[in-house]
Design a protein around this motif. Structure first.
Motif, short mmCIF file in Angstrom:
data_model
loop_
_atom_site.label_atom_id
_atom_site.label_comp_id
_atom_site.label_asym_id
_atom_site.label_seq_id
_atom_site.Cartn_x
_atom_site.Cartn_y
_atom_site.Cartn_z
N ARG A 84 0.84 -1.19 0.00
CA ARG A 84 0.00 0.00 0.00
C ARG A 84 0.87 1.25 0.00
NH1 ARG A 84 -3.53 0.12 4.90
NH2 ARG A 84 -3.97 -1.99 4.26
N GLU A 85 1.89 1.26 0.85
CA GLU A 85 2.77 2.43 0.93
C GLU A 85 3.48 2.68 -0.40
OE1 GLU A 85 6.39 3.19 3.71
OE2 GLU A 85 4.68 2.57 4.92
N ALA A 86 3.80 1.60 -1.11
CA ALA A 86 4.49 1.74 -2.39
C ALA A 86 3.51 2.02 -3.53
CB ALA A 86 5.27 0.45 -2.70
N ALA A 87 2.20 1.96 -3.22
CA ALA A 87 1.15 2.11 -4.23
C ALA A 87 1.32 1.13 -5.38
CB ALA A 87 1.10 3.56 -4.73
N VAL A 88 1.59 -0.12 -5.02
CA VAL A 88 1.78 -1.18 -6.01
C VAL A 88 0.85 -2.33 -5.62
CG1 VAL A 88 3.45 -2.91 -6.84
CG2 VAL A 88 4.23 -0.60 -6.30
N ASP A 89 0.23 -2.99 -6.59
CA ASP A 89 -0.49 -4.21 -6.20
C ASP A 89 0.31 -5.43 -6.64
OD1 ASP A 89 -1.01 -4.35 -8.85
OD2 ASP A 89 -3.09 -3.69 -8.70
N LEU A 90 -0.10 -6.59 -6.13
CA LEU A 90 0.69 -7.79 -6.37
C LEU A 90 0.87 -8.07 -7.85
CD1 LEU A 90 -0.76 -9.81 -3.41
CD2 LEU A 90 1.68 -9.54 -3.85
N ALA A 91 -0.17 -7.77 -8.63
CA ALA A 91 -0.11 -8.04 -10.07
C ALA A 91 0.94 -7.15 -10.74
CB ALA A 91 -1.47 -7.83 -10.70
N GLY A 92 1.27 -6.01 -10.11
CA GLY A 92 2.22 -5.09 -10.71
C GLY A 92 3.68 -5.41 -10.38
N LEU A 93 3.90 -6.44 -9.59
CA LEU A 93 5.28 -6.79 -9.20
C LEU A 93 5.98 -7.59 -10.30
CD1 LEU A 93 4.71 -8.00 -5.52
CD2 LEU A 93 5.86 -5.87 -6.22
N ASP A 94 7.32 -7.54 -10.28
CA ASP A 94 8.11 -8.38 -11.20
C ASP A 94 8.66 -9.62 -10.52
OD1 ASP A 94 8.41 -6.81 -13.84
OD2 ASP A 94 8.64 -5.32 -12.25
N ALA A 95 8.73 -9.60 -9.19
CA ALA A 95 9.24 -10.78 -8.47
C ALA A 95 8.95 -10.63 -6.98
CB ALA A 95 10.75 -10.93 -8.68
N VAL A 96 8.99 -11.78 -6.30
CA VAL A 96 8.94 -11.80 -4.84
C VAL A 96 10.26 -12.36 -4.36
CG1 VAL A 96 7.78 -12.70 -2.79
CG2 VAL A 96 6.46 -12.28 -4.87
N ALA A 97 10.95 -11.57 -3.51
CA ALA A 97 12.23 -12.03 -2.94
C ALA A 97 12.01 -12.29 -1.46
CB ALA A 97 13.30 -10.96 -3.13
N VAL A 98 12.66 -13.32 -0.95
CA VAL A 98 12.46 -13.66 0.45
C VAL A 98 13.78 -14.17 1.04
CG1 VAL A 98 11.66 -16.01 -0.11
CG2 VAL A 98 11.06 -15.00 2.09
N THR A 99 14.03 -13.81 2.31
CA THR A 99 15.19 -14.39 2.99
C THR A 99 14.93 -15.88 3.17
OG1 THR A 99 15.50 -12.36 4.24
CG2 THR A 99 16.60 -14.32 5.08
N ALA A 100 15.82 -16.69 2.59
CA ALA A 100 15.67 -18.15 2.71
C ALA A 100 16.76 -18.74 3.61
CB ALA A 100 15.71 -18.78 1.32
N GLY A 101 17.58 -17.91 4.23
CA GLY A 101 18.61 -18.35 5.16
C GLY A 101 19.75 -17.36 5.15
N PRO A 102 20.74 -17.46 6.00
CA PRO A 102 20.69 -18.28 7.20
C PRO A 102 19.85 -17.59 8.26
CG PRO A 102 22.77 -17.08 7.10
CD PRO A 102 22.02 -16.74 5.85
N GLY A 103 19.40 -18.35 9.26
CA GLY A 103 18.57 -17.77 10.31
C GLY A 103 17.83 -18.83 11.07
N LEU A 104 16.85 -18.38 11.86
CA LEU A 104 16.06 -19.31 12.67
C LEU A 104 15.05 -20.00 11.75
CD1 LEU A 104 15.43 -16.92 15.70
CD2 LEU A 104 17.14 -18.75 15.51
N ILE A 105 15.05 -21.32 11.76
CA ILE A 105 14.32 -22.06 10.72
C ILE A 105 12.81 -21.81 10.77
CG2 ILE A 105 14.08 -24.28 11.94
CD1 ILE A 105 15.08 -23.83 8.24
N GLY A 106 12.25 -21.66 11.97
CA GLY A 106 10.81 -21.43 12.09
C GLY A 106 10.40 -20.13 11.39
N GLY A 107 11.15 -19.07 11.65
CA GLY A 107 10.86 -17.79 11.01
C GLY A 107 11.08 -17.85 9.51
#
Ligand code: KG4
Ligand code: ZN
Length: 394
Positions: A84-107
């Motif tokens: 909302r703050e970026a005024a972008v909807d999901l359809a307008g994105l080019d990719a989803v990036a996510v931290t996949a490690g290292p870190g606490l596995i549950g999170g």
């Protein structure tokens, strides 16, 4: 690793790439949207971070199960706020990036599962980001700095010196043989009853103190390999505090002096280790200025023909460390780069940016990508000799 379906010259590559970044590896739930222009410059459109201090405070440290549950409870809302703050909807994105490690596995599982669901439903590429790579590349977003550069990464879980050769290309020169630096700050704060998180609390206390009133060691100074050690320093703080307490309760002035001496010891140790790593990097790069590889250059090099030292990770927010490392770099004609404090501590913008950088190179991941509690940036690096508990850590 899958090649990006439209990599190479499509319309999507000629415009800004909009990437959502999700971070849940420790105790901050964060999401952000970043725009990356075709010339490799970046802009933060939103950056929402929710800390979990209140949930963990009474335990004096992060409780993994509580952290995972807190991420699960608020991640949807944080993602929505960021969009909302970026005024972008999901359809307008080019990719989803996510931290996949290292870190606490549950999170990590909470973040990665959410990112996969968004990627699947909205047919978006998924980019699995190494949290340490995100810290390492933040200066590309904030200053347009391109590899190669030397990186001092100082966070709650890691303390490393690395040569950053390019996206996905790292050479680890040094690491901690026991505690990470942020961990040492947190433990010192705990034993002096300064609260949690410890780093900022120790820095605040130290501001009113005088170094030299207590005696603490300068760990690892003079060692050939640029490794670190902070467990002995933390134990020395405990001993000094106990000795002083034998004479009476610690005053606020004592606590301030002890914190000031601790920070002075940390700064001297870091400066020595960084000088050693600079000498190694000098030898790698030869006599000339820092070599800029064409594939990393992408047309922008606003920094001129200098050698560059980057400090990243939560502890980089510490002003005294910033000053000490600045002096060390400048004394050798190097340029120092430290992202602004809110981009040093964990955030979604750095994840979105690392995702955008990988996306630009066609480096996207399958929906079967599994989060990794351990994920070294330099898989070839040998464990530090004399390594203790964290000796083999990333
Ligand atoms: O990078 P980060 O936010 O999370 C990890 O990936 O670990 O780093 C958190 C660490 C904590 O140990 C915290 O105490 C430390 O960074 N930190 C600081 C300061 N601000 C945060 N340490 C020293 N001085 C600070 N101002
Ligand atoms: Zn971090």
């Amino acid at each position: 690793m899958l090649p990006r379906a439209d990599a190479g010259g499509s319309a999507a590559d000629q415009r800004h790439a909009l990437v959502l970044g999700i971070e849940t590896s420790c105790d901050e739930t964060a999401a952000a949207v970043v725009a990356r222009a075709p010339d490799g410059t970046g802009r933060i459109l939103s950056n929402v971070v929710r800390g979990q201090w209140e949930e963990h405070r009474r335990y004096g440290g992060v409780v993994p199960e509580i952290a995972a549950r807190a991420h699960a409870e608020c991640l949807d809302e944080i993602v929505m706020l960021a969009l909302r703050e970026a005024a972008v909807d999901l359809a307008g994105l080019d990719a989803v990036a996510v931290t996949a490690g290292p870190g606490l596995i549950g999170g990590l599982l909470v973040g990665v599962t959410t990112a996969k669901a968004l990627a699947l439903v909205h047919r978006l590429p998924l980019v699995a980001v190494n949290h340490l790579e995100a810290h390492a590349l933040t200066v590309g977003l904030t200053e347009g700095l391109r590899p190669p550069y030397l990186l001092l990464l100082v966070s709650g879980g890691h303390t490393q010196l690395l040569i950053v050769n390019g996206v996905g290309r790292y050479e680890r020169l040094g690491t901690t043989i026991d505690d990470a630096l942020g961990e040492a700050f947190d433990k010192v704060a705990k034993l002096l009853d300064l609260g949690f998180p410890g780093g900022p609390a120790v820095e605040r206390a130290a501001a009113a103190g005088r170094p030299g009133q207590f005696v603490l060691p300068r760990p690892m100074i003079g060692r050939a390999e640029p490794h670190f050690s902070f467990a002995g320093l933390k134990t020395a703080v405990r001993r000094q505090a106990q000795q002083a307490q034998a004479r009476g309760p610690l005053s606020n002035a004592d606590i301030a002096d002890l914190c000031a001496e601790f920070q002075a010891a940390v700064c001297e140790s870091l400066a020595d280790r960084v000088r050693r790593a600079m000498a190694i990097a000098d030898a790698r790069w030869g006599a000339g200025p820092s070599p800029q590889r064409p594939e990393d250059h992408r047309g922008i090099n606003r920094q001129g023909p200098h050698r560059h030292l980057v400090v990243a990770g939560g502890v980089a927010a510490n002003r005294q460390i910033h000053r000490a490392v600045t002096e060390t770099a400048e004394a050798r004609g190097w340029r120092l780069h430290v992202p602004p404090a809110q981009l040093c501590t964990d955030n979604g913008a750095m994840i979105a940016w690392a995702g955008a950088e990988r996306l630009a190179l066609g480096l996207i991941d399958g929906l079967d990508f599994e989060p990794r509690a351990r994920w070294p940036l330099d898989a070839q690096a040998k464990p530090a000799l004399g390594g203790g508990r964290h000796g083999a850590k990333a």
